[in-house]
Motif scaffolding. Structure first.
Motif, PDB file in Angstrom:
ATOM      1  N   VAL A   8      66.221  19.868  62.529  1.00 20.55           N
ATOM      2  CA  VAL A   8      66.589  21.195  63.022  1.00 20.55           C
ATOM      3  C   VAL A   8      66.745  21.126  64.534  1.00 20.55           C
ATOM      4  O   VAL A   8      65.892  20.578  65.231  1.00 20.55           O
ATOM      5  CB  VAL A   8      65.508  22.243  62.665  1.00 20.55           C
ATOM      6  N   SER A   9      67.843  21.666  65.035  1.00 23.57           N
ATOM      7  CA  SER A   9      68.038  21.737  66.483  1.00 23.57           C
ATOM      8  C   SER A   9      67.627  23.116  66.974  1.00 23.57           C
ATOM      9  O   SER A   9      67.723  24.112  66.253  1.00 23.57           O
ATOM     10  CB  SER A   9      69.496  21.464  66.848  1.00 23.57           C
ATOM     11  N   SER A  10      67.157  23.174  68.217  1.00 23.51           N
ATOM     12  CA  SER A  10      66.743  24.441  68.809  1.00 23.51           C
ATOM     13  C   SER A  10      67.118  24.469  70.282  1.00 23.51           C
ATOM     14  O   SER A  10      67.125  23.433  70.952  1.00 23.51           O
ATOM     15  CB  SER A  10      65.225  24.640  68.660  1.00 23.51           C
ATOM     16  N   THR A  25      61.047  30.174  75.254  1.00 17.73           N
ATOM     17  CA  THR A  25      61.318  31.124  74.180  1.00 17.73           C
ATOM     18  C   THR A  25      62.579  30.695  73.439  1.00 17.73           C
ATOM     19  O   THR A  25      63.652  30.585  74.056  1.00 17.73           O
ATOM     20  CB  THR A  25      61.517  32.542  74.739  1.00 17.73           C
ATOM     21  N   PRO A  26      62.490  30.446  72.139  1.00 14.07           N
ATOM     22  CA  PRO A  26      63.682  30.026  71.392  1.00 14.07           C
ATOM     23  C   PRO A  26      64.670  31.154  71.211  1.00 14.07           C
ATOM     24  O   PRO A  26      64.289  32.321  71.080  1.00 14.07           O
ATOM     25  CB  PRO A  26      63.100  29.582  70.038  1.00 14.07           C
ATOM     26  N   GLU A  27      65.942  30.807  71.233  1.00 13.47           N
ATOM     27  CA  GLU A  27      66.999  31.783  70.976  1.00 13.47           C
ATOM     28  C   GLU A  27      67.901  31.355  69.828  1.00 13.47           C
ATOM     29  O   GLU A  27      68.691  32.167  69.327  1.00 13.47           O
ATOM     30  CB  GLU A  27      67.836  32.008  72.232  1.00 13.47           C
ATOM     31  N   TYR A  28      67.781  30.107  69.421  1.00 15.22           N
ATOM     32  CA  TYR A  28      68.688  29.626  68.370  1.00 15.22           C
ATOM     33  C   TYR A  28      68.070  28.438  67.649  1.00 15.22           C
ATOM     34  O   TYR A  28      67.446  27.574  68.270  1.00 15.22           O
ATOM     35  CB  TYR A  28      70.039  29.224  68.974  1.00 15.22           C
ATOM     36  N   PHE A  29      68.252  28.420  66.327  1.00 16.62           N
ATOM     37  CA  PHE A  29      67.885  27.275  65.493  1.00 16.62           C
ATOM     38  C   PHE A  29      69.032  26.975  64.547  1.00 16.62           C
ATOM     39  O   PHE A  29      69.690  27.884  64.034  1.00 16.62           O
ATOM     40  CB  PHE A  29      66.644  27.584  64.638  1.00 16.62           C
ATOM     41  N   TYR A  30      69.267  25.704  64.302  1.00 19.01           N
ATOM     42  CA  TYR A  30      70.214  25.308  63.263  1.00 19.01           C
ATOM     43  C   TYR A  30      69.680  24.077  62.537  1.00 19.01           C
ATOM     44  O   TYR A  30      69.387  23.082  63.184  1.00 19.01           O
ATOM     45  CB  TYR A  30      71.602  25.011  63.814  1.00 19.01           C
ATOM     46  N   PRO A  31      69.541  24.185  61.200  1.00 21.47           N
ATOM     47  CA  PRO A  31      69.748  25.352  60.344  1.00 21.47           C
ATOM     48  C   PRO A  31      68.788  26.487  60.710  1.00 21.47           C
ATOM     49  O   PRO A  31      67.693  26.224  61.219  1.00 21.47           O
ATOM     50  CB  PRO A  31      69.452  24.820  58.936  1.00 21.47           C
ATOM     51  N   PRO A  32      69.181  27.738  60.462  1.00 19.89           N
ATOM     52  CA  PRO A  32      68.332  28.871  60.825  1.00 19.89           C
ATOM     53  C   PRO A  32      66.993  28.821  60.095  1.00 19.89           C
ATOM     54  O   PRO A  32      66.924  28.437  58.921  1.00 19.89           O
ATOM     55  CB  PRO A  32      69.152  30.089  60.387  1.00 19.89           C
ATOM     56  N   LEU A  33      65.933  29.239  60.767  1.00 17.61           N
ATOM     57  CA  LEU A  33      64.627  29.332  60.131  1.00 17.61           C
ATOM     58  C   LEU A  33      64.579  30.564  59.232  1.00 17.61           C
ATOM     59  O   LEU A  33      65.217  31.578  59.518  1.00 17.61           O
ATOM     60  CB  LEU A  33      63.524  29.410  61.186  1.00 17.61           C
ATOM     61  N   ALA A  34      63.821  30.473  58.162  1.00 14.13           N
ATOM     62  CA  ALA A  34      63.666  31.596  57.230  1.00 14.13           C
ATOM     63  C   ALA A  34      62.348  32.297  57.521  1.00 14.13           C
ATOM     64  O   ALA A  34      61.277  31.695  57.388  1.00 14.13           O
ATOM     65  CB  ALA A  34      63.699  31.100  55.788  1.00 14.13           C
ATOM     66  N   PHE A  39      68.010  36.536  64.512  1.00 14.88           N
ATOM     67  CA  PHE A  39      66.732  37.172  64.810  1.00 14.88           C
ATOM     68  C   PHE A  39      66.233  36.874  66.220  1.00 14.88           C
ATOM     69  O   PHE A  39      65.790  37.762  66.941  1.00 14.88           O
ATOM     70  CB  PHE A  39      65.681  36.736  63.789  1.00 14.88           C
ATOM     71  N   PHE A  40      66.304  35.619  66.652  1.00 12.46           N
ATOM     72  CA  PHE A  40      65.726  35.224  67.935  1.00 12.46           C
ATOM     73  C   PHE A  40      66.565  35.679  69.131  1.00 12.46           C
ATOM     74  O   PHE A  40      66.017  35.964  70.191  1.00 12.46           O
ATOM     75  CB  PHE A  40      65.547  33.706  68.003  1.00 12.46           C
ATOM     76  N   CYS A  41      67.880  35.755  68.957  1.00 12.71           N
ATOM     77  CA  CYS A  41      68.739  36.035  70.118  1.00 12.71           C
ATOM     78  C   CYS A  41      69.269  37.459  70.153  1.00 12.71           C
ATOM     79  O   CYS A  41      69.631  37.958  71.231  1.00 12.71           O
ATOM     80  CB  CYS A  41      69.909  35.054  70.167  1.00 12.71           C
ATOM     81  N   ASP A  42      69.335  38.154  69.011  1.00 10.61           N
ATOM     82  CA  ASP A  42      69.949  39.482  68.981  1.00 10.61           C
ATOM     83  C   ASP A  42      69.321  40.316  67.865  1.00 10.61           C
ATOM     84  O   ASP A  42      69.891  40.459  66.777  1.00 10.61           O
ATOM     85  CB  ASP A  42      71.459  39.337  68.754  1.00 10.61           C
TER      86      ASP A  42
END
Length: 258
Positions: A78-80, A107-116, A139-142
């Motif tokens: 997973v990238s963040s 503070t994270p703003e993005y994950f790929y694949p997205p966390l559930a 969720f994390f960014c908007d």
């Protein structure tokens, strides 16, 4: 059980990421891959013209990292990426003075694949599940856009339960509002309809450019999870008090600090 809000809201220190669940297996936790956490100061960091006025708390960062599931049978990657800042803290010194400590928080703003944030039941219809996954992605960014997708998932739940989307009038097809569709569903299941109303009120704020916090979205997630459990598994958890408060206010419970 309620969602662990600290897990999904709290910033982290370098090299000490929270125990985020793997988005693939949902049983393992993500860990930081050695040497992949990188951060740099942003060019827009505020630096006074006079160097003597500069302070570490003016520094802001961007970061990126690669995470890996600790479950040996999964090993998902997973990238963040996100942002960081310098935090100033005070503590009593040895001589009774107040000493200052500076440390970086990210503070994270993005994950790929997205966390559930919660598990979607396997029996959940694809159109419903897809909107929830889109919500997780944002969720994390908007938070507002994230809540808007949760609102759309409610629309798709009603469609799955054969609640009509349109009505005819003078030969024209008119869209039935989400509020009215929930009212139609109320005849089938008043308890779940009350929960859907609560999610709708929260989603409305996101749809109409209102101020929505991560806590508000987590409220929607907690309620939605019980709806999915009741409809597609059969053992939803009670959130009656929260549902009643949201419906009474027709929106978020209260102003919160992120």
């Amino acid at each position: 059980m309620p969602i662990n809000r600290t897990l999904w809201k709290a910033p982290f220190r370098k090299g000490k990421i929270p125990t985020w669940p793997c988005p693939r297996c949902q049983t393992g936790f993500l860990r930081l891959q050695d040497g992949t956490f990188k951060y740099s100061e942003l060019a827009t960091s505020t630096r006074p013209i006079n160097p003597e006025d500069w302070d570490p708390i003016y520094e802001t960062y961007t970061y990126s990292a690669m995470l890996e599931c600790a479950n040996e049978s999964c090993k998902e990657h997973v990238s963040s990426c996100g942002q960081g800042e310098v935090i100033e803290d005070y503590y009593p010194g040895e001589n009774g003075d107040i000493d200052t400590e500076y440390y970086d928080l990210f503070t994270p703003e993005y994950f790929y694949p997205p966390l559930a944030v919660f598990n979607i039941p396997r029996a959940c219809p694809d159109p419903v599940a897809e909107e929830i996954r889109l919500s997780f992605r944002l969720f994390f960014c908007d938070p507002a856009s994230s809540a808007n997708h949760i609102r759309k998932s409610v629309e798709n739940i009603l469609t799955d339960k054969d609640i009509k989307r349109f009505q005819g009038s003078k030969g024209k097809r008119i869209i039935i509002s989400l509020h009215q569709r929930i009212k139609l569903y109320e005849a089938k299941d008043k308890d779940i309809a009350e929960r859907l109303f609560a999610i709708k009120w929260l989603g409305n704020v996101g749809s109409h450019a209102g101020e929505l916090t991560k806590d508000d979205v987590l409220d929607a997630y907690e309620i939605l999870e019980t709806v999915l459990d009741d409809l597609y598994i059969g053992h939803g958890k009670s959130v009656k008090k929260k549902v009643a408060l949201v419906n009474k206010r027709k929106g978020p419970l209260k102003k919160r600090n992120e």
